[in-house]
Design a protein around this motif. Structure first.
Motif, PDB file in Angstrom:
ATOM      1  N   GLY A  36       0.814  -1.205   0.000  1.00  0.00           N
ATOM      2  CA  GLY A  36       0.000   0.000   0.000  1.00  0.00           C
ATOM      3  C   GLY A  36       0.847   1.254   0.000  1.00  0.00           C
ATOM      4  O   GLY A  36       0.571   2.219  -0.733  1.00  0.00           O
ATOM      5  N   LEU A  37       1.903   1.262   0.812  1.00  0.00           N
ATOM      6  CA  LEU A  37       2.829   2.390   0.849  1.00  0.00           C
ATOM      7  C   LEU A  37       3.508   2.585  -0.497  1.00  0.00           C
ATOM      8  O   LEU A  37       3.550   3.703  -1.043  1.00  0.00           O
ATOM      9  N   GLU A  38       4.044   1.507  -1.050  1.00  0.00           N
ATOM     10  CA  GLU A  38       4.852   1.644  -2.264  1.00  0.00           C
ATOM     11  C   GLU A  38       3.999   1.856  -3.504  1.00  0.00           C
ATOM     12  O   GLU A  38       4.461   2.467  -4.483  1.00  0.00           O
ATOM     13  N   ARG A  39       2.738   1.440  -3.498  1.00  0.00           N
ATOM     14  CA  ARG A  39       1.839   1.784  -4.595  1.00  0.00           C
ATOM     15  C   ARG A  39       1.602   3.290  -4.637  1.00  0.00           C
ATOM     16  O   ARG A  39       1.565   3.895  -5.720  1.00  0.00           O
ATOM     17  N   TYR A  40       1.446   3.888  -3.463  1.00  0.00           N
ATOM     18  CA  TYR A  40       1.302   5.349  -3.423  1.00  0.00           C
ATOM     19  C   TYR A  40       2.579   6.012  -3.948  1.00  0.00           C
ATOM     20  O   TYR A  40       2.513   6.943  -4.762  1.00  0.00           O
ATOM     21  N   GLU A  41       3.742   5.555  -3.491  1.00  0.00           N
ATOM     22  CA  GLU A  41       5.005   6.153  -3.940  1.00  0.00           C
ATOM     23  C   GLU A  41       5.161   6.033  -5.452  1.00  0.00           C
ATOM     24  O   GLU A  41       5.604   6.974  -6.124  1.00  0.00           O
ATOM     25  N   ASN A  42       4.801   4.877  -5.995  1.00  0.00           N
ATOM     26  CA  ASN A  42       4.889   4.691  -7.448  1.00  0.00           C
ATOM     27  C   ASN A  42       3.935   5.641  -8.177  1.00  0.00           C
ATOM     28  O   ASN A  42       4.254   6.133  -9.276  1.00  0.00           O
ATOM     29  N   SER A  43       2.790   5.923  -7.580  1.00  0.00           N
ATOM     30  CA  SER A  43       1.802   6.796  -8.232  1.00  0.00           C
ATOM     31  C   SER A  43       2.274   8.242  -8.299  1.00  0.00           C
ATOM     32  O   SER A  43       1.883   8.985  -9.209  1.00  0.00           O
ATOM     33  N   VAL A  44       3.107   8.662  -7.332  1.00  0.00           N
ATOM     34  CA  VAL A  44       3.592  10.046  -7.327  1.00  0.00           C
ATOM     35  C   VAL A  44       5.026  10.154  -7.842  1.00  0.00           C
ATOM     36  O   VAL A  44       5.538  11.256  -8.040  1.00  0.00           O
ATOM     37  N   GLY A  45       5.689   9.020  -8.014  1.00  0.00           N
ATOM     38  CA  GLY A  45       7.008   9.013  -8.629  1.00  0.00           C
ATOM     39  C   GLY A  45       8.171   9.321  -7.717  1.00  0.00           C
ATOM     40  O   GLY A  45       9.271   9.621  -8.192  1.00  0.00           O
ATOM     41  N   TYR A  57      -2.320   7.666   8.714  1.00  0.00           N
ATOM     42  CA  TYR A  57      -3.547   6.903   8.985  1.00  0.00           C
ATOM     43  C   TYR A  57      -4.805   7.674   8.598  1.00  0.00           C
ATOM     44  O   TYR A  57      -5.882   7.088   8.458  1.00  0.00           O
ATOM     45  N   LEU A  58      -4.699   8.983   8.396  1.00  0.00           N
ATOM     46  CA  LEU A  58      -5.837   9.774   7.936  1.00  0.00           C
ATOM     47  C   LEU A  58      -5.964   9.782   6.420  1.00  0.00           C
ATOM     48  O   LEU A  58      -6.953  10.287   5.882  1.00  0.00           O
ATOM     49  N   LEU A  59      -4.972   9.203   5.728  1.00  0.00           N
ATOM     50  CA  LEU A  59      -4.951   9.208   4.262  1.00  0.00           C
ATOM     51  C   LEU A  59      -5.020   7.826   3.635  1.00  0.00           C
ATOM     52  O   LEU A  59      -5.654   7.656   2.581  1.00  0.00           O
ATOM     53  N   PHE A  60      -4.334   6.846   4.244  1.00  0.00           N
ATOM     54  CA  PHE A  60      -4.101   5.569   3.582  1.00  0.00           C
ATOM     55  C   PHE A  60      -4.678   4.402   4.384  1.00  0.00           C
ATOM     56  O   PHE A  60      -4.521   4.340   5.609  1.00  0.00           O
ATOM     57  N   GLU A  61      -5.275   3.459   3.667  1.00  0.00           N
ATOM     58  CA  GLU A  61      -5.882   2.292   4.312  1.00  0.00           C
ATOM     59  C   GLU A  61      -4.870   1.475   5.082  1.00  0.00           C
ATOM     60  O   GLU A  61      -5.144   1.002   6.190  1.00  0.00           O
ATOM     61  N   TRP A  62      -3.661   1.284   4.505  1.00  0.00           N
ATOM     62  CA  TRP A  62      -2.655   0.443   5.167  1.00  0.00           C
ATOM     63  C   TRP A  62      -2.226   1.036   6.506  1.00  0.00           C
ATOM     64  O   TRP A  62      -1.988   0.299   7.479  1.00  0.00           O
ATOM     65  N   ALA A  63      -2.151   2.367   6.588  1.00  0.00           N
ATOM     66  CA  ALA A  63      -1.753   3.024   7.838  1.00  0.00           C
ATOM     67  C   ALA A  63      -2.889   2.985   8.856  1.00  0.00           C
ATOM     68  O   ALA A  63      -2.655   2.798  10.058  1.00  0.00           O
ATOM     69  N   GLU A 247      -9.800   5.976   1.103  1.00  0.00           N
ATOM     70  CA  GLU A 247      -8.405   6.381   0.962  1.00  0.00           C
ATOM     71  C   GLU A 247      -8.254   7.544  -0.009  1.00  0.00           C
ATOM     72  O   GLU A 247      -8.775   7.507  -1.122  1.00  0.00           O
ATOM     73  N   GLN A 248      -7.562   8.582   0.442  1.00  0.00           N
ATOM     74  CA  GLN A 248      -7.221   9.754  -0.366  1.00  0.00           C
ATOM     75  C   GLN A 248      -8.448  10.438  -0.994  1.00  0.00           C
ATOM     76  O   GLN A 248      -8.336  11.085  -2.047  1.00  0.00           O
ATOM     77  N   SER A 249      -9.609  10.294  -0.359  1.00  0.00           N
ATOM     78  CA  SER A 249     -10.792  11.024  -0.813  1.00  0.00           C
ATOM     79  C   SER A 249     -10.622  12.499  -0.498  1.00  0.00           C
ATOM     80  O   SER A 249      -9.717  12.907   0.242  1.00  0.00           O
TER      81      SER A 249
END
Length: 275
Positions: A36-45, A57-63, A247-249
């Motif tokens: 979950g963390l690294e998918r976000y990182e890949n999405s923003v580069g 934890y207020l942004l991402f499901e994994w956190a 997540e990230q709504s």
């Protein structure tokens, strides 16, 4: 958690200011959170940065999954009681073969809370042996009171303002707290700790979750927010954060921005409390 393990954990935490390792995540759970963390990182580069690495934890499901994990909360409850708030969290990543480090410091220096009952649950999402820059701690230092901290920001210092304790401890002081992926440590808000660079082939990934009993009070302005994760809050010392739904709504992004803005403002204003 068995009563025997809980009693041993509490005794070590009270006498030494830390305890580790504590098994909390399965290999599948580690993979889920890291993915979950690294998918976000890949999405923003790029690797996760501020502000997303704070109060994730207020942004991402994994956190959100991590801060509510029953094994994490069972261990935290053993040392601070059943009514628990998450005050903050930070994602600590040291890339492979980099000198990123954290000076000797006490967490309580940055949080401006009373009394000093906050505990940091440091959850490993990668292998964290000594050569990866695992946390190093000064046992019993939580009983020595508040040390002076000075600002010394730099390229590789992972604490944004560079606050640290200087001329008190060297790189070999204390003892190391190595962790396997899926294990965690607990350390007291006043225990002195640090970490060195990562000289391994993998990223060193740890999630530091700051838990407090609901009785703890904030010092200074503005009023901070916190998330109730177990028990009840009969005190109302904090603005209540709402648990993440999507997540990230847009709602999640706004809540995360508001919470972090308050936290950062408290750090900037609160630094004057100790001067």
């Amino acid at each position: 958690m068995s009563a025997q393990i809980a009693n041993s954990l509490v005794a070590g935490y009270e006498s030494e200011g830390w305890c580790a390792p504590i098994e909390v995540l399965t290999s599948d759970e580690v993979a889920h959170c890291r993915d979950g963390l690294e998918r976000y990182e890949n999405s923003v580069g790029h690797p996760i940065e501020f502000p997303e690495k704070s109060k994730s934890y207020l942004l991402f499901e994994w956190a959100d999954y991590l801060v509510h994990h029953p094994k994490v909360l069972d261990a935290v409850e053993a040392v601070i009681g059943p009514d628990i708030l998450v005050y903050h969290s930070t994602t600590w990543i040291k890339e492979a073969h980099t000198p990123a480090f954290v000076h000797w410091h006490q967490d309580g220096t940055y949080f401006f809370l009373e009394p000093h009952l906050h505990v940091t649950a440091w959850v490993a999402l990668s292998e964290c042996p000594p050569e990866a820059g695992c946390v190093r701690v000064i046992p019993g230092s939580h009983k020595l009171g508040q040390f002076d901290h000075q600002d010394d920001p730099g390229q590789w210092n992972m604490i944004k303002r560079g606050q640290g304790i200087f001329d008190q401890f060297d790189d070999e002081s204390g003892i190391l707290m190595p962790l396997r992926a899926g294990e965690m440590s607990l350390h007291h808000t006043d225990v002195v700790h640090s970490s060195a660079g990562n000289d391994t082939e993998d990223r060193r990934i740890g999630i530091g979750i700051s838990y407090i009993p609901t009785s703890v009070r904030p010092i200074g302005e503005p009023m901070p927010s916190a998330l109730l994760v177990r028990g009840e809050d009969r005190y109302g010392h904090f603005i209540h954060e709402e648990r993440l739904e999507v997540e990230q709504s847009a709602e999640a992004l706004a809540a995360h921005d508001e919470a972090n803005t308050r936290f950062r403002a408290r750090q900037d204003l609160g630094s004057g409390l100790n001067s």
